[in-house]
Design an enzyme around this catalytic site. Structure first.
Site, PDB file in Angstrom:
ATOM      1  N   ARG A 274       0.990  -1.419  -0.147  1.00 29.47           N
ATOM      2  CA  ARG A 274      -0.033  -0.206  -0.220  1.00 29.47           C
ATOM      3  C   ARG A 274       1.371   1.247  -0.037  1.00 29.47           C
ATOM      4  O   ARG A 274       1.938   1.546   0.424  1.00 29.47           O
ATOM      5  CB  ARG A 274      -1.026  -0.219   1.196  1.00 29.47           C
ATOM      6  CG  ARG A 274      -1.572   1.156   1.305  1.00 29.47           C
ATOM      7  CD  ARG A 274      -1.947   1.823   2.197  1.00 29.47           C
ATOM      8  NE  ARG A 274      -3.474   2.600   2.638  1.00 29.47           N
ATOM      9  CZ  ARG A 274      -3.225   3.398   3.276  1.00 29.47           C
ATOM     10  NH1 ARG A 274      -2.951   3.319   4.858  1.00 29.47           N
ATOM     11  NH2 ARG A 274      -4.029   4.197   3.440  1.00 29.47           N
TER      12      ARG A 274
ATOM     13  N   HIS B  49      -3.303  11.312   1.188  1.00 32.20           N
ATOM     14  CA  HIS B  49      -2.295  10.361   2.071  1.00 32.20           C
ATOM     15  C   HIS B  49      -2.375  12.051   2.935  1.00 32.20           C
ATOM     16  O   HIS B  49      -0.791  12.338   2.935  1.00 32.20           O
ATOM     17  CB  HIS B  49      -1.289   9.391   2.391  1.00 32.20           C
ATOM     18  CG  HIS B  49      -0.827   8.374   3.663  1.00 32.20           C
ATOM     19  ND1 HIS B  49      -1.177   7.600   3.974  1.00 32.20           N
ATOM     20  CD2 HIS B  49      -0.825   9.372   5.340  1.00 32.20           C
ATOM     21  CE1 HIS B  49      -1.183   7.349   5.034  1.00 32.20           C
ATOM     22  NE2 HIS B  49      -0.915   8.201   5.901  1.00 32.20           N
TER      23      HIS B  49
ATOM     24  N   GLU C 205      -7.794   8.203   6.725  1.00 34.68           N
ATOM     25  CA  GLU C 205      -8.104   8.884   7.957  1.00 34.68           C
ATOM     26  C   GLU C 205      -8.434  10.250   7.787  1.00 34.68           C
ATOM     27  O   GLU C 205      -7.877  10.857   8.453  1.00 34.68           O
ATOM     28  CB  GLU C 205      -6.905   8.886   8.799  1.00 34.68           C
ATOM     29  CG  GLU C 205      -6.019   7.643   8.948  1.00 34.68           C
ATOM     30  CD  GLU C 205      -5.476   7.500  10.022  1.00 34.68           C
ATOM     31  OE1 GLU C 205      -4.817   8.582  10.536  1.00 34.68           O
ATOM     32  OE2 GLU C 205      -4.706   5.993  10.456  1.00 34.68           O
TER      33      GLU C 205
ATOM     34  N   ASN D 293      -7.276   1.476  10.283  1.00 34.42           N
ATOM     35  CA  ASN D 293      -5.758   2.157  10.603  1.00 34.42           C
ATOM     36  C   ASN D 293      -6.089   1.548  12.598  1.00 34.42           C
ATOM     37  O   ASN D 293      -6.956   2.795  13.013  1.00 34.42           O
ATOM     38  CB  ASN D 293      -5.335   2.869  10.152  1.00 34.42           C
ATOM     39  CG  ASN D 293      -5.411   3.387   8.619  1.00 34.42           C
ATOM     40  OD1 ASN D 293      -5.551   1.864   8.378  1.00 34.42           O
ATOM     41  ND2 ASN D 293      -5.457   4.121   8.403  1.00 34.42           N
TER      42      ASN D 293
ATOM     43  N   TYR E 183      -4.318   1.204  16.390  1.00 38.04           N
ATOM     44  CA  TYR E 183      -3.669   1.242  16.363  1.00 38.04           C
ATOM     45  C   TYR E 183      -3.391   0.977  18.108  1.00 38.04           C
ATOM     46  O   TYR E 183      -2.142   0.358  18.815  1.00 38.04           O
ATOM     47  CB  TYR E 183      -2.430   2.379  16.624  1.00 38.04           C
ATOM     48  CG  TYR E 183      -1.528   2.196  15.464  1.00 38.04           C
ATOM     49  CD1 TYR E 183      -0.422   2.158  14.751  1.00 38.04           C
ATOM     50  CD2 TYR E 183      -2.338   3.227  14.306  1.00 38.04           C
ATOM     51  CE1 TYR E 183       0.305   2.449  13.660  1.00 38.04           C
ATOM     52  CE2 TYR E 183      -2.257   3.480  13.073  1.00 38.04           C
ATOM     53  CZ  TYR E 183      -0.239   2.631  12.658  1.00 38.04           C
ATOM     54  OH  TYR E 183      -0.203   3.159  10.927  1.00 38.04           O
TER      55      TYR E 183
ATOM     56  N   GLU F 167      -3.420  -0.540   7.953  1.00 41.23           N
ATOM     57  CA  GLU F 167      -2.585  -0.084   9.096  1.00 41.23           C
ATOM     58  C   GLU F 167      -2.706  -0.231  10.117  1.00 41.23           C
ATOM     59  O   GLU F 167      -3.511  -0.715  10.869  1.00 41.23           O
ATOM     60  CB  GLU F 167      -2.176   1.807   9.152  1.00 41.23           C
ATOM     61  CG  GLU F 167      -1.756   2.105   7.394  1.00 41.23           C
ATOM     62  CD  GLU F 167      -2.037   3.592   8.194  1.00 41.23           C
ATOM     63  OE1 GLU F 167      -1.355   4.073   9.700  1.00 41.23           O
ATOM     64  OE2 GLU F 167      -2.385   5.117   7.477  1.00 41.23           O
TER      65      GLU F 167
HETATM   66  C1  FCB Z   1      -0.963   6.642  10.724  1.00 36.08           C
HETATM   67  C2  FCB Z   1      -1.114   7.393   9.741  1.00 36.08           C
HETATM   68  C3  FCB Z   1      -0.146   7.147   9.215  1.00 36.08           C
HETATM   69  C4  FCB Z   1       0.950   7.021  10.258  1.00 36.08           C
HETATM   70  C5  FCB Z   1       0.736   5.957  11.415  1.00 36.08           C
HETATM   71  C6  FCB Z   1       1.735   6.074  12.248  1.00 36.08           C
HETATM   72  O1  FCB Z   1      -2.383   7.608  11.562  1.00 36.08           O
HETATM   73  O2  FCB Z   1      -2.104   7.346   8.620  1.00 36.08           O
HETATM   74  O3  FCB Z   1       0.463   7.108   8.391  1.00 36.08           O
HETATM   75  O4  FCB Z   1       2.002   8.166  10.561  1.00 36.08           O
HETATM   76  O5  FCB Z   1      -0.871   7.002  11.825  1.00 36.08           O
END
Ligand code: FCB
Length: 455
Positions: A77, A121, A167, A293, A295, A362
């Site tokens: 990607r 992006h 995002e 995405n 985390y 992500e």
């Molecule tokens: C996300 C972004 C990506 C990267 C990660 C850690 O929010 O999409 O570009 O910076 O965080």
């Protein structure tokens, strides 16, 4: 690793974004983006880092393609830099920019790696910001459709998977409400305008892609960090509900239900821009997949003095000294390691949004990696990936339609306001020499892909 069974058609890839890796900020006719400008403003980026060179990927993409092959990736990607294609945002096309992504695409296909291209992006052409106010202006959604058309006409014979926008929440919140990302504004009205216009841009772009290549597949990538109440109190529960709507459902709900979520919409009605007839229909036109995405999670506390929402997010950016507190683990971003977040997100999308096909576009972690005898032993990252992937696997066994997983990131890169110090890569980058070293986590990921493919 052996407990995880992914079907052989499950896609494992790695992700990057143009501004974070390419460098060559002004090469071959590229115009400036809002991030080129913002990253040169004093005090905006940690240690005064810039992305003028970053990973020098624009020049070294061939070496990076070899690394992807070495990692045995099914898919890659990447994002297309809008100001490389339209230096002024609209109007005159820069053929050399298109040629770069054409070469990159051909290189991927030669190596049997499936391209997933993100169209936006965050590196908006500066000219669009200066002349029209960027995504605060709904006309920018039309310029985005024009840009989509040019890119898809050029690459659509070979690129079959498109991500329109990355995002919308983070671009709108960090860039227009908190002022910590480009273009550096702080306004609640701007925040809502930008969310709405980005969603509109997504819908228009989707229609353009479909019109040109009916056989291509397109969707959007959303950030999704579940927000939990900081305590068991009813007030904090209410605060978490609103925070979840403000951060997560503000995009999901218009896309899948055709309306902004309640009660957020009612409470924020003085800030939400005038919505034109037909907008919600464009925004909610069906996508082929949803990119997520994920985390970490966040926590919300009730605070009476926060206007309208009375809700305050507390968990992001824990100071480094407190990382080991409460038996919790944090990444070097200060984000809690919490694998259940990805399970919760996948189940919510399965149960509340009609179980669309999903890609985790992500997931990954920054840790303070170091090189020892030419190797990078990043056990923490391996544990992180293993933990999250087990939860992806669990959700999938329970019926969530998850089709693939992209690790953020292929290689260490320029982490926006945090500069070059936060290393998210499966591949280590020495910024002095531009040498690349595959980390232990990279070999671990490769092995996972080989197992899945029965190799
Ligand atoms: C996300 C972004 C990506 C990267 C990660 C850690 O929010 O999409 O570009 O910076 O965080």
């Amino acid at each position: 690793m052996n407990d995880m069974k992914f079907p052989s058609n499950f896609i494992f890839g790695a992700a990057t974004a143009a501004f974070q890796i390419e460098g060559s900020a002004y090469a071959d006719g590229k115009g400036p983006s809002i991030w080129d400008q913002f990253s040169h403003r004093k005090g905006k980026i940690r240690n005064g880092d810039t992305a003028d060179i970053a990973c020098d990927h624009y020049k070294r993409y061939n070496d990076d393609l070899s690394l992807m092959k070495e990692l045995n990736l099914d898919a890659y990607r990447f994002s297309v830099s809008w100001p490389r294609i339209y230096p002024e945002g609209t109007g005159k096309i820069n053929q050399k920019g298109l040629d770069f992504y054409s070469r990159l695409t051909d290189g991927l296909l030669e190596k049997n790696i499936e391209p997933f291209a993100t169209l936006f992006h965050w590196d908006l052409p500066l000219a669009l910001q200066r002349k029209y106010g960027g995504f605060e202006n709904r006309d920018t959604s039309d310029y985005f459709a024009e840009y989509t058309e040019t890119v898809v006409r050029h690459l659509g014979d070979r690129v079959k998977n498109w991500i329109t926008i990355n995002e919308p929440f983070v671009f709108a919140a960090c860039g227009h409400l908190l002022g910590v990302h480009a273009p550096g504004k702080r306004s609640l009205t701007a925040y809502f305008k930008v969310i709405h216009n980005l969603l509109l841009a997504h819908g228009k772009s989707l229609q353009v892609i479909r019109g040109i290549n009916p056989d291509s597949r397109a969707g959007i990538s959303l950030s999704y960090s579940p927000v939990h109440p900081a305590t068991d109190s009813e007030k904090d529960r209410q605060a978490s509900l609103l925070a979840n709507q403000f951060m997560n459902h503000i995009t999901l709900s218009p896309l899948y239900n055709g309306e902004y979520p309640e009660p957020l919409r009612r409470k924020m009605r003085f800030f939400i821009p005038k919505i034109k007839d037909g907008d919600m229909k464009i925004i909610s036109s069906p996508s082929d997949f949803l990119g997520l995405n994920v985390y970490t999670r966040d926590h919300a506390l009730h605070k009476w003095y926060v206007p309208f929402l009375k809700s305050w997010i507390v968990s992001k950016k824990i100071p480094e000294a407190e990382f080991e507190k409460n038996g919790k683990e944090y990444t070097s971003m200060g984000w809690e390691v919490y694998p259940d977040a990805i399970y919760e997100v996948l189940k919510t999308v399965q149960n509340d949004y009609g179980n669309p096909p999903v890609y985790i576009t992500e997931n990954g972690a920054a840790f303070n990696d170091s090189v020892m005898d030419g190797k990078v032993h990043d056990e923490k990252r391996i544990r992180f990936l293993q933990g999250y992937l087990e939860k992806v696997n669990a959700a999938s066994r329970e019926g969530a339609d998850v089709r693939g997983y992209f690790c953020w990131s292929l290689m260490d890169n320029f982490e926006w306001a945090e500069g070059s110090g936060k290393r998210f890569g499966l591949v280590y980058v020495d910024y002095e020499t531009q040498e690349r070293i595959i980390k232990d986590s990279g070999y671990w990921f490769k092995n996972l892909i080989c197992l899945k493919n029965g190799e």
